[in-house]
Design a protein around this motif. Structure first.
Motif, short mmCIF file in Angstrom:
data_model
loop_
_atom_site.label_atom_id
_atom_site.label_comp_id
_atom_site.label_asym_id
_atom_site.label_seq_id
_atom_site.Cartn_x
_atom_site.Cartn_y
_atom_site.Cartn_z
N ASP A 183 7.73 0.37 1.82
CA ASP A 183 7.35 0.76 0.46
C ASP A 183 7.89 -0.24 -0.55
OD1 ASP A 183 6.13 3.00 1.51
OD2 ASP A 183 7.77 4.35 0.98
N LEU A 184 9.14 -0.66 -0.35
CA LEU A 184 9.74 -1.62 -1.27
C LEU A 184 9.03 -2.97 -1.20
CD1 LEU A 184 13.52 -0.80 -0.77
CD2 LEU A 184 12.06 -0.16 -2.69
N PHE A 185 8.66 -3.37 0.01
CA PHE A 185 7.94 -4.63 0.17
C PHE A 185 6.60 -4.56 -0.55
CE2 PHE A 185 4.95 -7.35 2.52
CZ PHE A 185 5.56 -8.58 2.29
N LEU A 186 5.89 -3.46 -0.38
CA LEU A 186 4.60 -3.28 -1.03
C LEU A 186 4.75 -3.30 -2.55
CD1 LEU A 186 1.56 -2.63 -0.96
CD2 LEU A 186 2.20 -0.21 -0.89
N LEU A 187 5.73 -2.58 -3.07
CA LEU A 187 5.95 -2.55 -4.52
C LEU A 187 6.34 -3.92 -5.06
CD1 LEU A 187 7.75 0.88 -4.88
CD2 LEU A 187 5.41 0.31 -5.56
N THR A 188 7.15 -4.65 -4.31
CA THR A 188 7.53 -6.00 -4.73
C THR A 188 6.31 -6.92 -4.78
OG1 THR A 188 9.73 -5.72 -3.77
CG2 THR A 188 9.01 -7.97 -4.16
N THR A 189 5.46 -6.79 -3.78
CA THR A 189 4.24 -7.60 -3.74
C THR A 189 3.33 -7.28 -4.92
OG1 THR A 189 4.35 -7.68 -1.32
CG2 THR A 189 2.22 -8.18 -2.32
N ILE A 190 3.18 -6.01 -5.21
CA ILE A 190 2.36 -5.60 -6.36
C ILE A 190 2.94 -6.15 -7.66
CG2 ILE A 190 1.60 -3.62 -7.73
CD1 ILE A 190 1.37 -2.07 -5.06
N ALA A 191 4.25 -6.01 -7.82
CA ALA A 191 4.91 -6.48 -9.04
C ALA A 191 4.74 -7.99 -9.21
CB ALA A 191 6.39 -6.12 -9.01
#
Length: 65
Positions: free
Chosen positions: A6-14
């Motif tokens: 989840d953190l990786f996905l959110l970082t990618t989106i950001a």
């Protein structure tokens, strides 16, 4: 840690958003998403409170009979 993806996905989106939007747009989006998060947290808290109060009322009424 189960939430690392989840953190990786959110970082990618950001990171992608920061490349596509201007600073003012990012600031507004950030504020809007924080507001959304706060509203969702408030709704969940109210639902939990109402559920507990309803459960308490039902238990109190059934034990009084």
């Amino acid at each position: 840690m189960k939430n690392c993806s989840d953190l990786f996905l959110l970082t990618t989106i950001a990171c992608n958003l920061s490349q596509c939007l201007e600073e003012k747009e990012l600031a507004l989006l950030s504020a809007d998403l924080m507001t959304l998060g706060d509203l969702l947290a408030s709704m969940l808290a109210r639902e939990a409170l109402c559920s507990r109060q309803s459960s308490f009322s039902e238990n109190h009424l059934s034990s009084a009979q």
